[in-house]
Design an enzyme around this catalytic site. Sequence first.
Site, short mmCIF file in Angstrom:
data_model
loop_
_atom_site.label_atom_id
_atom_site.label_comp_id
_atom_site.label_asym_id
_atom_site.label_seq_id
_atom_site.Cartn_x
_atom_site.Cartn_y
_atom_site.Cartn_z
N TYR A 126 91.30 99.39 -18.11
CA TYR A 126 90.09 99.40 -17.28
C TYR A 126 90.36 100.10 -15.96
CZ TYR A 126 86.57 97.62 -14.01
OH TYR A 126 85.61 97.53 -13.03
N1 LIG Z 1 83.34 92.18 -13.28
C1 LIG Z 1 83.83 92.38 -12.08
O1 LIG Z 1 84.34 91.45 -11.42
C2 LIG Z 1 83.80 93.76 -11.48
C3 LIG Z 1 84.39 93.96 -10.25
C4 LIG Z 1 84.28 95.20 -9.64
C5 LIG Z 1 83.58 96.22 -10.27
N2 LIG Z 1 83.02 96.01 -11.48
C6 LIG Z 1 82.25 97.12 -12.07
O2 LIG Z 1 80.88 96.92 -11.86
C7 LIG Z 1 80.17 97.42 -13.01
C8 LIG Z 1 78.77 96.85 -13.05
O3 LIG Z 1 78.85 95.44 -13.14
P1 LIG Z 1 77.69 94.63 -13.88
O4 LIG Z 1 78.03 93.20 -13.78
O5 LIG Z 1 76.37 95.13 -13.42
O6 LIG Z 1 77.92 95.14 -15.39
P2 LIG Z 1 77.07 94.91 -16.71
O7 LIG Z 1 75.99 93.89 -16.47
O8 LIG Z 1 78.03 94.69 -17.82
O9 LIG Z 1 76.33 96.32 -16.90
C9 LIG Z 1 76.95 97.42 -17.48
C10 LIG Z 1 75.88 98.21 -18.21
O10 LIG Z 1 76.48 99.39 -18.80
C11 LIG Z 1 75.76 99.65 -19.95
N3 LIG Z 1 76.44 100.48 -20.95
C12 LIG Z 1 77.59 100.21 -21.61
N4 LIG Z 1 77.85 101.16 -22.51
C13 LIG Z 1 76.82 102.06 -22.43
C14 LIG Z 1 76.51 103.25 -23.12
N5 LIG Z 1 77.32 103.72 -24.07
N6 LIG Z 1 75.38 103.93 -22.77
C15 LIG Z 1 74.56 103.47 -21.81
N7 LIG Z 1 74.80 102.31 -21.13
C16 LIG Z 1 75.92 101.62 -21.44
C17 LIG Z 1 75.51 98.31 -20.57
O11 LIG Z 1 74.44 98.42 -21.48
P3 LIG Z 1 74.14 97.30 -22.62
O12 LIG Z 1 73.37 96.23 -21.87
O13 LIG Z 1 73.34 98.04 -23.62
O14 LIG Z 1 75.49 96.83 -23.12
C18 LIG Z 1 75.22 97.44 -19.35
O15 LIG Z 1 73.83 97.30 -19.14
C19 LIG Z 1 81.09 97.01 -14.15
O16 LIG Z 1 80.84 97.71 -15.32
C20 LIG Z 1 82.46 97.28 -13.57
O17 LIG Z 1 82.88 98.60 -13.84
C21 LIG Z 1 83.11 94.80 -12.09
#
Ligand SMILES: NC(=O)c1ccc[n+]([C@@H]2O[C@H](COP(=O)([O-])OP(=O)(O)OC[C@H]3O[C@@H](n4cnc5c(N)ncnc54)[C@H](OP(=O)(O)O)[C@@H]3O)[C@@H](O)[C@H]2O)c1
Length: 211
Positions: A126
């Site tokens: 990641y």
């Molecule tokens: N978790 C943590 O603590 C953390 C910390 C720092 C940064 N982050 C970053 O912050 C980002 C956003 O967080 P979040 O909570 O908003 O994430 P999330 O709710 O998992 O949203 C990610 C989105 O990406 C979409 N996606 C995945 N594969 C795709 C594809 N092939 N084509 C189009 N869309 C696609 C997903 O769509 P589907 O709904 O269709 O699956 C989902 O809606 C994370 O992805 C990560 O990189 C996370």
Amino acid sequence: MDVVVIGGHGKIARRLLGLLIERGHGARGVIRNPDHAADLESLGAEPFICDLETEELTDAVAGADAVVFAAGAGPGSEPERKKTVDLGGAVKLIEACRANEISRYVMVSSINADHPGDWPEQMRPYFEAKAAADAELEKAGLAHTIVRPGSLSDEPGTAMVSAAPDSPYGVIPRDDVALVLAEVLEADNTIGKSFDVVSGETPVKAAVAAR
Ligand SMILES: NC(=O)c1ccc[n+]([C@@H]2O[C@H](COP(=O)([O-])OP(=O)(O)OC[C@H]3O[C@@H](n4cnc5c(N)ncnc54)[C@H](OP(=O)(O)O)[C@@H]3O)[C@@H](O)[C@H]2O)c1
């Protein structure tokens, strides 16, 4: 301003799309699942269906003034999907910006993406993908901002953060990340900057203005 958010049905993205609409901007969310379109429409945002792993993003961002990469493969996904979504999708978005002459690109990265020594082994795919995506954006020649949130929570936002190039590890509600992103899009002082953001003691507007 017309803004396109990639990963438009994500938890941060939906909060951001709602804020953009509240602030009078145009907001389009790029989603891969047509069943998610109604949720975006209920926010006042325009859904655009595109799977960033199998399609180009050129048409998805047409007409935009700015883009936000908020997609992610998610914690349960295989390492290969970190490459195709977290890295590959971010690079496709750079290419789509070039094709459409869009310069403003805001990246949702992660705290520690710039600290390889702090990566736990199981999280390495990641962080490698996030670090490579950030590096591609930094050298792309676009008007970029890289926002590196700490560990995300679904607690209600406080609108009080710490935003600094190098923060101690911390937590931040998704509400506050979305607020930071909305402010960044309106703050040209953040162009060319990368910074961590965690919960803190500075109002978001002031924290972003100080970057
Ligand atoms: N978790 C943590 O603590 C953390 C910390 C720092 C940064 N982050 C970053 O912050 C980002 C956003 O967080 P979040 O909570 O908003 O994430 P999330 O709710 O998992 O949203 C990610 C989105 O990406 C979409 N996606 C995945 N594969 C795709 C594809 N092939 N084509 C189009 N869309 C696609 C997903 O769509 P589907 O709904 O269709 O699956 C989902 O809606 C994370 O992805 C990560 O990189 C996370």
